[in-house]
Scaffold this active site. Structure first.
Site, short mmCIF file in Angstrom:
data_model
loop_
_atom_site.label_atom_id
_atom_site.label_comp_id
_atom_site.label_asym_id
_atom_site.label_seq_id
_atom_site.Cartn_x
_atom_site.Cartn_y
_atom_site.Cartn_z
N VAL A 240 0.89 -1.17 0.00
CA VAL A 240 0.00 0.00 0.00
C VAL A 240 0.92 1.21 0.00
O VAL A 240 1.71 1.40 0.93
CB VAL A 240 -0.93 0.02 1.23
CG1 VAL A 240 -1.70 1.34 1.29
CG2 VAL A 240 -1.88 -1.15 1.20
N CYS A 244 4.04 9.94 -3.39
CA CYS A 244 5.15 10.84 -3.09
C CYS A 244 5.75 11.20 -4.43
O CYS A 244 6.66 10.54 -4.92
CB CYS A 244 6.17 10.14 -2.19
SG CYS A 244 7.65 11.13 -1.94
N CYS A 255 13.74 10.49 0.65
CA CYS A 255 12.89 9.48 1.30
C CYS A 255 13.02 8.15 0.56
O CYS A 255 13.68 8.06 -0.47
CB CYS A 255 11.45 9.94 1.35
SG CYS A 255 10.79 10.34 -0.27
N GLU A 286 -0.69 12.73 -1.29
CA GLU A 286 0.66 13.29 -1.36
C GLU A 286 1.14 13.78 0.01
O GLU A 286 0.41 14.46 0.73
CB GLU A 286 0.67 14.44 -2.37
CG GLU A 286 1.97 15.19 -2.47
CD GLU A 286 3.16 14.32 -2.88
OE1 GLU A 286 3.09 13.66 -3.91
OE2 GLU A 286 4.17 14.31 -2.14
N ARG A 288 1.84 12.38 3.03
CA ARG A 288 0.99 11.98 4.17
C ARG A 288 -0.32 12.76 4.16
O ARG A 288 -0.83 13.17 5.20
CB ARG A 288 1.70 12.17 5.50
CG ARG A 288 2.93 11.32 5.65
CD ARG A 288 3.41 11.27 7.09
NE ARG A 288 4.82 10.96 7.09
CZ ARG A 288 5.77 11.73 7.63
NH1 ARG A 288 5.44 12.82 8.28
NH2 ARG A 288 7.01 11.38 7.55
N ASP A 326 0.67 13.38 10.36
CA ASP A 326 0.12 12.54 9.32
C ASP A 326 -1.38 12.81 9.20
O ASP A 326 -2.05 12.94 10.20
CB ASP A 326 0.34 11.07 9.76
CG ASP A 326 0.27 10.09 8.62
OD1 ASP A 326 -0.71 10.14 7.86
OD2 ASP A 326 1.19 9.27 8.49
N ARG A 328 -3.33 10.89 6.79
CA ARG A 328 -3.76 9.94 5.76
C ARG A 328 -5.00 9.14 6.12
O ARG A 328 -5.68 8.61 5.28
CB ARG A 328 -2.63 8.97 5.43
CG ARG A 328 -1.60 9.58 4.54
CD ARG A 328 -0.43 8.66 4.30
NE ARG A 328 0.39 8.53 5.50
CZ ARG A 328 1.53 7.86 5.53
NH1 ARG A 328 1.94 7.21 4.47
NH2 ARG A 328 2.24 7.80 6.63
#
Ligand SMILES: [Zn+2]
Length: 416
Positions: A240, A244, A255, A286, A288, A326, A328
């Site tokens: 998943v 990014c 990253c 995008e 988080r 975060d 998400r």
């Protein structure tokens, strides 16, 4: 052009009632559930808040405003049907299992053929097609004997054959509220207020329970036999991946996103070649779900930290700029697995405990957890990996000590 002369507000139900089809979320079949109608062509048919195509609805408005698109255009859906059957699965009949997409979204031209023939403007929210994908990393994987071409799933030049699907968000607000553990009224009000009052129906039309939110959707890349995904006797590998763009597309080395994504594809190919299937779930969230502007601001804040870019300050710097680490909401992420009929993942290619826990809480078992091999971690991304391990992200390596976390490992702005 068929534009009306006066503006019709949608904040209150029409005086004579809607006459639109009702939506019974989680009903046993498509007919009983009812079609999701978000088209602006026939306002009296609409039974949702918002419009189709997520954020792209805004571009459609520009196309209409500029005269490039007829406001009453209807799609011709002939030959657009999925290239492979997906479902129906038993999970589709549980209103609590799928709350953020329409499980019938790829089948509307068949399951609602009658309604469409009668003039209802029902549109697909999911499309399923085929493709071949090619990464330079796959050629490297072949050259280093990590995978071998088989001429079918993977060709000699590293091309991988995939079934891919695009999924637009369709939110059932009562189910969303339940999943997130908030009151539906509070969810509706907050969505209304924090989108600049974009959708008044959120607070005035409790009869409308479905929202087509103006956000990005999901892309799925399935490697191998799609039927294996819902067959408990066959192995499933899965990554998943949350978008990014800087790393996934442009190869930025701050990253581990692209290396993790291509590693995921590699593992999916291996599982498919062994008779199972591999699945890449690519969520358009995008940075988080904080967006790329916030993400780049955080990069600068990290790189200008007087103590240098270290794992110790990694999450703090994000929180200083964004207010949270975060956004998400992995709680909604498992819906797509229920759509695919997946009940267990044998190889889970991720370090994230949040993703893992969201799956398990939705009753989807996770077997082996596969972290990114150390040799695939870019130099400047060591800060991110150490911060994530220290924050409790899953790793089979030793957890870094506090002293390691303050060691400067990231590049400073002067070093580019
Ligand atoms: Zn990244």
């Amino acid at each position: 052009m068929n534009a009306t002369k006066h503006i019709v507000l949608s904040s209150h139900p029409p005086r004579n009632g809607n006459g639109n089809p009702s939506i019974d979320w989680g009903a046993p079949d498509a007919k009983q559930r009812g079609p999701v109608i978000g088209s602006m062509n026939a306002p009296h048919q609409r039974n949702v808040i918002g419009v189709h195509s997520g954020a792209y609805g805004v571009y459609r408005a520009l196309a209409v405003a500029s005269g490039a698109l007829e406001s009453d255009h209807r799609p011709d859906l002939s030959n657009t049907a999925p290239t492979v059957d997906i479902g129906p699965h038993p999970q589709w009949r549980d209103p609590n299992k799928i709350v953020s997409l329409d499980p019938w979204g790829h089948m509307v031209s068949t399951v609602y053929a009658e309604e469409i023939a009668q003039g209802l403007d029902v549109r697909p929210t999911i499309a399923v097609t085929k493709a071949r994908i090619k990464f330079p990393e796959m050629a490297e994987a072949i050259a280093s004997d990590r995978v071998a071409p088989d001429g079918d799933i993977m060709r000699a030049n590293g091309e991988v054959t995939v079934t891919k699907a695009a999924i637009e968000p369709v939110w059932h607000l009562p189910g969303m509220a339940k999943r997130l553990g908030v009151e539906e009224s509070a969810l509706r009000r907050t969505l209304f207020e924090h989108t600049g009052n974009m959708f008044p129906e959120l607070v005035t039309r409790s009869d409308l329970t479905v929202l087509l939110p103006p956000i990005g959707g999901i892309s799925l890349y399935i490697i191998g036999d799609v039927a294996a995904l819902s067959d408990p006797r066959r192995e499933v590998a899965c990554r998943v991946h949350d978008e990014c763009n800087g790393s996934d597309v442009f190869g930025s080395d701050i990253c581990t996103c692209r290396p993790y994504l291509t590693h995921g594809v590699e593992e999916c190919v291996k599982t498919a070649q062994a008779g199972g299937a591999g699945l890449i779930v690519y969520n358009r969230k995008e940075g988080r779900a904080l967006g790329e502007v916030v993400k780049f601001l955080v990069y600068n804040a990290r790189k200008r930290n007087p103590e240098g870019d270290s794992a110790a300050a990694y999450f703090q710097r994000t929180e200083c700029v964004a207010g949270v680490q975060d956004m998400r909401f992995q709680d909604l992420m498992p819906d797509v697995f229920h759509w695919l009929g997946v009940t267990k993942i044998d190889r889970w290619i991720s370090m994230s405990d949040m993703k893992h826990d969201a799956m398990v809480s939705q009753g989807i078992a996770i077997g082996e957890r596969v972290p990114i091999p150390p040799e695939l971690i870019p130099e400047d991304a060591q800060v991110e990996i150490d911060a994530k391990k220290a924050a409790g992200y899953y790793s089979d390596a030793s957890t870094p000590h506090t002293a390691d976390l303050t060691a400067i490992k990231g590049r400073a702005l002067d070093d580019y």
